[in-house]
Write a protein that holds these residues in place. Structure first.
Motif, PDB file in Angstrom:
ATOM      1  N   GLU A  93      22.463  89.188  44.343  1.00  0.00           N
ATOM      2  CA  GLU A  93      21.506  88.266  43.742  1.00  0.00           C
ATOM      3  C   GLU A  93      21.729  88.205  42.237  1.00  0.00           C
ATOM      4  O   GLU A  93      21.926  89.222  41.577  1.00  0.00           O
ATOM      5  N   GLY A  94      21.733  86.983  41.699  1.00  0.00           N
ATOM      6  CA  GLY A  94      21.935  86.787  40.271  1.00  0.00           C
ATOM      7  C   GLY A  94      23.367  86.457  39.895  1.00  0.00           C
ATOM      8  O   GLY A  94      23.633  86.032  38.768  1.00  0.00           O
ATOM      9  N   ASP A  95      24.324  86.643  40.810  1.00  0.00           N
ATOM     10  CA  ASP A  95      25.719  86.312  40.526  1.00  0.00           C
ATOM     11  C   ASP A  95      25.889  84.804  40.410  1.00  0.00           C
ATOM     12  O   ASP A  95      25.185  84.029  41.054  1.00  0.00           O
ATOM     13  N   TYR A  96      26.838  84.390  39.575  1.00  0.00           N
ATOM     14  CA  TYR A  96      27.191  82.972  39.438  1.00  0.00           C
ATOM     15  C   TYR A  96      28.467  82.765  40.237  1.00  0.00           C
ATOM     16  O   TYR A  96      29.494  83.376  39.946  1.00  0.00           O
ATOM     17  N   VAL A  97      28.412  81.930  41.289  1.00  0.00           N
ATOM     18  CA  VAL A  97      29.528  81.800  42.223  1.00  0.00           C
ATOM     19  C   VAL A  97      29.982  80.351  42.349  1.00  0.00           C
ATOM     20  O   VAL A  97      29.246  79.422  42.020  1.00  0.00           O
ATOM     21  N   ARG A  98      31.220  80.182  42.847  1.00  0.00           N
ATOM     22  CA  ARG A  98      31.756  78.867  43.195  1.00  0.00           C
ATOM     23  C   ARG A  98      31.841  78.807  44.711  1.00  0.00           C
ATOM     24  O   ARG A  98      32.384  79.708  45.347  1.00  0.00           O
ATOM     25  N   ILE A  99      31.287  77.727  45.292  1.00  0.00           N
ATOM     26  CA  ILE A  99      31.340  77.546  46.738  1.00  0.00           C
ATOM     27  C   ILE A  99      32.114  76.272  47.057  1.00  0.00           C
ATOM     28  O   ILE A  99      32.085  75.310  46.288  1.00  0.00           O
ATOM     29  N   VAL A 100      32.845  76.310  48.166  1.00  0.00           N
ATOM     30  CA  VAL A 100      33.663  75.171  48.584  1.00  0.00           C
ATOM     31  C   VAL A 100      33.262  74.783  50.007  1.00  0.00           C
ATOM     32  O   VAL A 100      32.837  75.625  50.795  1.00  0.00           O
ATOM     33  N   PRO A 101      33.392  73.506  50.358  1.00  0.00           N
ATOM     34  CA  PRO A 101      33.028  73.087  51.714  1.00  0.00           C
ATOM     35  C   PRO A 101      33.993  73.635  52.749  1.00  0.00           C
ATOM     36  O   PRO A 101      35.180  73.830  52.485  1.00  0.00           O
ATOM     37  N   THR A 102      33.475  73.893  53.938  1.00  0.00           N
ATOM     38  CA  THR A 102      34.275  74.395  55.046  1.00  0.00           C
ATOM     39  C   THR A 102      33.741  73.766  56.331  1.00  0.00           C
ATOM     40  O   THR A 102      32.789  72.996  56.296  1.00  0.00           O
ATOM     41  N   ARG A 103      34.355  74.096  57.436  1.00  0.00           N
ATOM     42  CA  ARG A 103      33.869  73.568  58.708  1.00  0.00           C
ATOM     43  C   ARG A 103      32.454  74.091  58.947  1.00  0.00           C
ATOM     44  O   ARG A 103      32.080  75.150  58.432  1.00  0.00           O
ATOM     45  N   PRO A 104      31.642  73.391  59.722  1.00  0.00           N
ATOM     46  CA  PRO A 104      30.286  73.879  59.995  1.00  0.00           C
ATOM     47  C   PRO A 104      30.307  75.229  60.699  1.00  0.00           C
ATOM     48  O   PRO A 104      30.932  75.386  61.744  1.00  0.00           O
ATOM     49  N   ILE A 105      29.647  76.207  60.108  1.00  0.00           N
ATOM     50  CA  ILE A 105      29.595  77.544  60.675  1.00  0.00           C
ATOM     51  C   ILE A 105      28.304  77.726  61.470  1.00  0.00           C
ATOM     52  O   ILE A 105      28.286  78.401  62.492  1.00  0.00           O
ATOM     53  N   SER A 106      27.227  77.113  61.005  1.00  0.00           N
ATOM     54  CA  SER A 106      25.961  77.122  61.734  1.00  0.00           C
ATOM     55  C   SER A 106      25.243  75.813  61.416  1.00  0.00           C
ATOM     56  O   SER A 106      25.837  74.905  60.838  1.00  0.00           O
ATOM     57  N   LYS A 107      23.986  75.735  61.775  1.00  0.00           N
ATOM     58  CA  LYS A 107      23.247  74.487  61.590  1.00  0.00           C
ATOM     59  C   LYS A 107      23.180  74.063  60.129  1.00  0.00           C
ATOM     60  O   LYS A 107      23.341  72.894  59.809  1.00  0.00           O
ATOM     61  N   ARG A 108      22.967  75.000  59.221  1.00  0.00           N
ATOM     62  CA  ARG A 108      22.839  74.672  57.805  1.00  0.00           C
ATOM     63  C   ARG A 108      23.968  75.213  56.925  1.00  0.00           C
ATOM     64  O   ARG A 108      24.024  74.892  55.747  1.00  0.00           O
ATOM     65  N   LYS A 109      24.830  76.047  57.478  1.00  0.00           N
ATOM     66  CA  LYS A 109      25.873  76.690  56.663  1.00  0.00           C
ATOM     67  C   LYS A 109      27.151  75.870  56.715  1.00  0.00           C
ATOM     68  O   LYS A 109      27.842  75.819  57.718  1.00  0.00           O
ATOM     69  N   ARG A 110      27.482  75.205  55.583  1.00  0.00           N
ATOM     70  CA  ARG A 110      28.643  74.320  55.499  1.00  0.00           C
ATOM     71  C   ARG A 110      29.555  74.676  54.321  1.00  0.00           C
ATOM     72  O   ARG A 110      30.471  73.942  54.017  1.00  0.00           O
ATOM     73  N   PHE A 111      29.268  75.778  53.625  1.00  0.00           N
ATOM     74  CA  PHE A 111      30.051  76.180  52.459  1.00  0.00           C
ATOM     75  C   PHE A 111      30.506  77.622  52.612  1.00  0.00           C
ATOM     76  O   PHE A 111      29.942  78.385  53.390  1.00  0.00           O
ATOM     77  N   ALA A 112      31.536  77.982  51.844  1.00  0.00           N
ATOM     78  CA  ALA A 112      32.027  79.363  51.803  1.00  0.00           C
ATOM     79  C   ALA A 112      32.214  79.753  50.347  1.00  0.00           C
ATOM     80  O   ALA A 112      32.527  78.904  49.495  1.00  0.00           O
ATOM     81  N   VAL A 113      32.058  81.031  50.054  1.00  0.00           N
ATOM     82  CA  VAL A 113      32.220  81.516  48.684  1.00  0.00           C
ATOM     83  C   VAL A 113      33.701  81.537  48.347  1.00  0.00           C
ATOM     84  O   VAL A 113      34.503  82.164  49.034  1.00  0.00           O
ATOM     85  N   ALA A 114      34.073  80.840  47.273  1.00  0.00           N
ATOM     86  CA  ALA A 114      35.465  80.821  46.828  1.00  0.00           C
ATOM     87  C   ALA A 114      35.723  81.958  45.852  1.00  0.00           C
ATOM     88  O   ALA A 114      36.740  82.646  45.945  1.00  0.00           O
ATOM     89  N   GLU A 115      34.808  82.149  44.910  1.00  0.00           N
ATOM     90  CA  GLU A 115      34.978  83.230  43.939  1.00  0.00           C
ATOM     91  C   GLU A 115      33.653  83.531  43.267  1.00  0.00           C
ATOM     92  O   GLU A 115      32.752  82.691  43.239  1.00  0.00           O
ATOM     93  N   ILE A 116      33.552  84.741  42.742  1.00  0.00           N
ATOM     94  CA  ILE A 116      32.401  85.124  41.945  1.00  0.00           C
ATOM     95  C   ILE A 116      32.819  84.936  40.491  1.00  0.00           C
ATOM     96  O   ILE A 116      33.708  85.633  39.991  1.00  0.00           O
ATOM     97  N   ILE A 117      32.204  83.989  39.815  1.00  0.00           N
ATOM     98  CA  ILE A 117      32.576  83.661  38.443  1.00  0.00           C
ATOM     99  C   ILE A 117      32.047  84.699  37.481  1.00  0.00           C
ATOM    100  O   ILE A 117      32.751  85.187  36.602  1.00  0.00           O
ATOM    101  N   ARG A 118      30.757  85.060  37.639  1.00  0.00           N
ATOM    102  CA  ARG A 118      30.136  86.019  36.733  1.00  0.00           C
ATOM    103  C   ARG A 118      29.183  86.904  37.528  1.00  0.00           C
ATOM    104  O   ARG A 118      28.343  86.392  38.266  1.00  0.00           O
ATOM    105  N   LYS A 119      29.330  88.212  37.389  1.00  0.00           N
ATOM    106  CA  LYS A 119      28.449  89.148  38.070  1.00  0.00           C
ATOM    107  C   LYS A 119      27.109  89.224  37.341  1.00  0.00           C
ATOM    108  O   LYS A 119      27.031  88.981  36.136  1.00  0.00           O
ATOM    109  N   ALA A 120      26.058  89.532  38.088  1.00  0.00           N
ATOM    110  CA  ALA A 120      24.724  89.696  37.484  1.00  0.00           C
ATOM    111  C   ALA A 120      24.701  90.942  36.619  1.00  0.00           C
ATOM    112  O   ALA A 120      25.327  91.953  36.957  1.00  0.00           O
ATOM    113  N   SER A 121      24.029  90.843  35.517  1.00  0.00           N
ATOM    114  CA  SER A 121      24.006  92.012  34.605  1.00  0.00           C
ATOM    115  C   SER A 121      22.850  92.934  34.901  1.00  0.00           C
ATOM    116  O   SER A 121      21.944  92.668  35.589  1.00  0.00           O
TER     117      SER A 121
END
Length: 121
Positions: A93-121
Motif C-alpha cells: 500500500e502506498g507504492d506508485y506502480v505502472r499497470i498494463v492491460p492484459t487478458r481478462p483474469i476475472s470479472k473486474r481484473k483486466r490489468f497486470a503490474v508492469a513495474e513498481i516505480i516508487r516504493k512507499a516511504s
C-alpha cells in the motif's frame, strides 16, 4: 440487397461487405485496419497508487487524472480504481506502480503490474 451496396462514409465495412474499414469521428485515429485484419488499439499504460493489497495476487490501484470542468474549465481531479494482477505480491500500500492491460483474469481484473516505480516511504 440495396443495403449492401450503400456507400455511406460513416458505415463500418465488415469482411462480409468487403472493403477497408472506414470510421469517422473521434475514434477514427485509434482504429485503422485493412481488409482481413483485426482492429488494434494502442495499449493503455496507467500509473497510480496502490490503495489495497488485501486480496491474494490482486491489488487495487487508484489512478488520478485532471480534466477540465465542462462548464467552468477549471481543472478537476478524478480518480478511477482498477484491479491489477500482482503475481509475486511485491506491491505494498502506498507504492506508485505502472499497470498494463492484459487478458481478462476475472470479472473486474483486466490489468497486470508492469513495474513498481516508487516504493512507499
Amino acid at each position: 440487397m440495396a443495403a449492401f451496396t450503400s456507400q455511406s462514409s460513416n458505415l463500418r465495412a465488415t469482411s462480409f461487405v468487403g472493403g477497408p474499414l472506414r470510421v469517422s469521428g473521434p475514434s477514427a485515429a485509434r482504429v485503422t485496419r485493412e481488409r482481413g485484419t483485426t482492429p488494434v488499439r494502442m495499449a493503455q499504460q496507467l500509473q497510480g497508487t496502490v490503495v489495497s493489497t488485501k486480496m491474494e495476487k490482486t491489488i487495487v490501484v487508484s489512478v488520478l487524472r485532471e480534466v477540465p470542468h465542462p462548464q467552468y474549465t477549471k481543472r478537476v481531479r478524478q480518480t478511477n480504481k482498477f484491479l491489477a494482477h500482482d503475481e509475486e505480491e511485491t506491491a505494498e500500500e502506498g507504492d506508485y506502480v505502472r499497470i498494463v492491460p492484459t487478458r481478462p483474469i476475472s470479472k473486474r481484473k483486466r490489468f497486470a503490474v508492469a513495474e513498481i516505480i516508487r516504493k512507499a516511504s
